[in-house]
Design a protein around this motif. Structure first.
Motif, PDB file in Angstrom:
ATOM      1  N   ALA A  47      -4.329  14.640  -5.901  1.00  0.00           N
ATOM      2  CA  ALA A  47      -4.272  13.190  -6.079  1.00  0.00           C
ATOM      3  C   ALA A  47      -5.672  12.632  -6.269  1.00  0.00           C
ATOM      4  O   ALA A  47      -6.677  13.226  -5.853  1.00  0.00           O
ATOM      5  CB  ALA A  47      -3.616  12.546  -4.857  1.00  0.00           C
ATOM      6  N   ASP A  48      -5.753  11.478  -6.932  1.00  0.00           N
ATOM      7  CA  ASP A  48      -7.043  10.804  -7.100  1.00  0.00           C
ATOM      8  C   ASP A  48      -7.620  10.444  -5.730  1.00  0.00           C
ATOM      9  O   ASP A  48      -6.898  10.336  -4.736  1.00  0.00           O
ATOM     10  CB  ASP A  48      -6.871   9.522  -7.917  1.00  0.00           C
ATOM     11  N   HIS A  49      -8.928  10.246  -5.700  1.00  0.00           N
ATOM     12  CA  HIS A  49      -9.590   9.862  -4.458  1.00  0.00           C
ATOM     13  C   HIS A  49      -9.088   8.485  -4.003  1.00  0.00           C
ATOM     14  O   HIS A  49      -8.840   7.593  -4.823  1.00  0.00           O
ATOM     15  CB  HIS A  49     -11.106   9.832  -4.651  1.00  0.00           C
TER      16      HIS A  49
ATOM     17  N   VAL B 169     -10.170  11.076   0.936  1.00  0.00           N
ATOM     18  CA  VAL B 169      -9.620   9.834   1.477  1.00  0.00           C
ATOM     19  C   VAL B 169     -10.693   9.239   2.373  1.00  0.00           C
ATOM     20  O   VAL B 169     -11.038   9.809   3.411  1.00  0.00           O
ATOM     21  CB  VAL B 169      -8.322  10.076   2.279  1.00  0.00           C
ATOM     22  N   GLY B 170     -11.240   8.123   1.955  1.00  0.00           N
ATOM     23  CA  GLY B 170     -12.263   7.447   2.744  1.00  0.00           C
ATOM     24  C   GLY B 170     -11.665   6.247   3.448  1.00  0.00           C
ATOM     25  O   GLY B 170     -10.823   5.543   2.885  1.00  0.00           O
ATOM     26  N   ALA B 171     -12.076   6.029   4.678  1.00  0.00           N
ATOM     27  CA  ALA B 171     -11.608   4.869   5.445  1.00  0.00           C
ATOM     28  C   ALA B 171     -12.820   4.054   5.858  1.00  0.00           C
ATOM     29  O   ALA B 171     -13.861   4.604   6.229  1.00  0.00           O
ATOM     30  CB  ALA B 171     -10.825   5.307   6.679  1.00  0.00           C
TER      31      ALA B 171
ATOM     32  N   PHE C  66     -13.572   5.922  -6.474  1.00  0.00           N
ATOM     33  CA  PHE C  66     -12.240   6.068  -5.882  1.00  0.00           C
ATOM     34  C   PHE C  66     -11.195   5.623  -6.911  1.00  0.00           C
ATOM     35  O   PHE C  66     -11.294   4.538  -7.491  1.00  0.00           O
ATOM     36  CB  PHE C  66     -12.118   5.222  -4.612  1.00  0.00           C
ATOM     37  N   GLY C  67     -10.182   6.459  -7.098  1.00  0.00           N
ATOM     38  CA  GLY C  67      -9.147   6.130  -8.073  1.00  0.00           C
ATOM     39  C   GLY C  67      -8.203   5.049  -7.585  1.00  0.00           C
ATOM     40  O   GLY C  67      -7.554   4.373  -8.392  1.00  0.00           O
TER      41      GLY C  67
ATOM     42  N   VAL D 276       0.838  -1.202   0.000  1.00  0.00           N
ATOM     43  CA  VAL D 276       0.000   0.000   0.000  1.00  0.00           C
ATOM     44  C   VAL D 276       0.870   1.248   0.000  1.00  0.00           C
ATOM     45  O   VAL D 276       0.573   2.237  -0.690  1.00  0.00           O
ATOM     46  CB  VAL D 276      -0.948  -0.003   1.221  1.00  0.00           C
ATOM     47  N   ARG D 277       1.987   1.217   0.739  1.00  0.00           N
ATOM     48  CA  ARG D 277       2.894   2.374   0.751  1.00  0.00           C
ATOM     49  C   ARG D 277       3.457   2.647  -0.635  1.00  0.00           C
ATOM     50  O   ARG D 277       3.519   3.804  -1.082  1.00  0.00           O
ATOM     51  CB  ARG D 277       4.031   2.150   1.748  1.00  0.00           C
ATOM     52  N   SER D 278       3.868   1.601  -1.330  1.00  0.00           N
ATOM     53  CA  SER D 278       4.424   1.782  -2.674  1.00  0.00           C
ATOM     54  C   SER D 278       3.375   2.333  -3.638  1.00  0.00           C
ATOM     55  O   SER D 278       3.659   3.213  -4.468  1.00  0.00           O
ATOM     56  CB  SER D 278       4.961   0.443  -3.205  1.00  0.00           C
ATOM     57  N   GLN D 279       2.168   1.816  -3.526  1.00  0.00           N
ATOM     58  CA  GLN D 279       1.093   2.285  -4.406  1.00  0.00           C
ATOM     59  C   GLN D 279       0.748   3.743  -4.130  1.00  0.00           C
ATOM     60  O   GLN D 279       0.557   4.534  -5.061  1.00  0.00           O
ATOM     61  CB  GLN D 279      -0.130   1.387  -4.229  1.00  0.00           C
ATOM     62  N   LEU D 280       0.671   4.102  -2.858  1.00  0.00           N
ATOM     63  CA  LEU D 280       0.372   5.490  -2.508  1.00  0.00           C
ATOM     64  C   LEU D 280       1.495   6.429  -2.950  1.00  0.00           C
ATOM     65  O   LEU D 280       1.236   7.549  -3.407  1.00  0.00           O
ATOM     66  CB  LEU D 280       0.156   5.619  -0.998  1.00  0.00           C
TER      67      LEU D 280
END
Length: 343
Positions: free
Chosen positions: A57-59, A160-162, A177-178, A39-43
């Protein structure tokens, strides 16, 4: 006449210091964030691309059990983007007007974090579809035949939705969400790194074996690891003893955290399932009433970890206890106890 209170007052400096430490425990960059490498790499790629193109940034949708760092990652997204952050939650947005007021006050590029986004009101969700896609909302003015829809343009923003229950999100919202990242439970090595960093900030000298013991009892969750570390800090401070393995074990025993991280509620659920309902199957609502908790608490807080460690099973007919649960409780396993294969 009021009784005299001999308790020492907490100084403002001490309060500010504790708040500063609390804030410092949250990493402020993806480089400092421990665990969740995928997830860190993707973000990082998402944020780098947005920065190179000078656009928001995308949603982003972050899903996973509580305490794994979804809020912290939202803060990091805002910090690394150089954008302000607005915090809200799904339960606080119960009308379309609540969301309209929130969205219309955002500044260009601002990051909006909505925790438990699946708990928003349906009318607000429908308004959010258009806001996320076209950065505008339609406001209804008047009632009945004279009602008029007025479009309102919004400043571009990043949502940013959680959520702890991604399955409850309607498809139209999830599709907007992107990027969707799912956070997994931490392994003990990553938890030890979290505990080591936090212990340094809290001024607790923990030997490696003590760090490993806290990590082992933290249920794969950094939030729990930091909470247990604070209780160990309090224990050694009050008893004036080193934070060694014995102190860690004594502190966690005092707070009803057993050798694999189960707390009072976890054991209450298992005990009810095994001793009162013969291992199940038993319905969620019945099980929740038996332990005096809300069904949602049992389902979202207790069950995920018990399922993960193989103590509890979910079946079409209800929850069942596994042989491992019987062994942990030291209860005899009934010969006719139901298993997954029987259901």
């Amino acid at each position: 006449m009021a009784e005299h209170d001999d308790r020492p007052e907490v100084s403002p400096d001490a309060q500010e210091s504790e708040l500063a430490i609390e804030g410092a425990l949250r990493p402020t960059s993806l480089a400092d964030f421990v665990g969740q490498p995928k997830v860190r790499s993707q973000l990082q790629l998402l944020l780098d691309a947005a920065g190179m193109q000078q656009r928001p940034a995308d949603h982003i949708l972050l899903s996973g059990p509580p305490g794994l760092g979804k809020t912290t990652l939202a803060m990091i997204v805002a910090h690394e983007s150089g954008r302000p952050l607005r915090l809200s939650s799904g339960p606080a947005i119960q009308h379309a007007g609540d969301l309209a007021a929130l969205l219309s006050s955002l500044t260009p590029g601002e990051v909006l974090f909505i925790d438990e986004v699946h708990r928003m009101a349906r009318s607000a969700e429908e308004m959010l579809y258009l806001a996320m896609e076209d950065f505008r909302i339609d406001i209804m003015v008047g009632k009945g035949a004279g009602a008029t829809s007025i479009p309102l343009d919004l400043a571009p923003f990043t949502l940013v939705g959680a959520t702890t229950r991604a399955g409850l999100l309607p498809n139209p919202l999830r599709d907007r969400f992107g990027f969707t990242g799912h956070l997994e439970y931490y392994d003990p090595a990553d938890l030890e790194r979290v505990i080591s960093r936090s212990a340094d900030m809290l001024g607790v000298a923990l030997p490696p074996v003590a760090r490993g013991e806290i990590a082992r009892r933290s249920r794969g969750t950094p939030r729990i690891a930091n909470r247990l570390l604070r209780r160990v800090r309090d224990f050694v401070l009050v008893h004036d003893r080193p934070a060694d393995l014995d102190a860690v074990s004594a502190a966690l025993e005092l707070y009803d955290v057993d050798e694999i991280g189960l707390d009072r509620l976890d054991r209450a659920v298992l005990d009810a399932l095994v001793r009162r309902f013969g291992g199940g199957p038993v319905g969620l609502s019945t099980l929740a009433v038996a332990v005096g908790e809300e069904a949602e608490t049992v389902e979202s807080v207790v069950e995920p970890y018990l399922v993960r460690i193989g103590f509890l099973g979910r079946t079409p007919r209800g929850r069942i206890a596994t042989p491992a649960a019987y062994a942990h409780l030291g209860a005899p396993h009934a010969e006719n106890a139901l298993r997954f294969d029987d259901l």
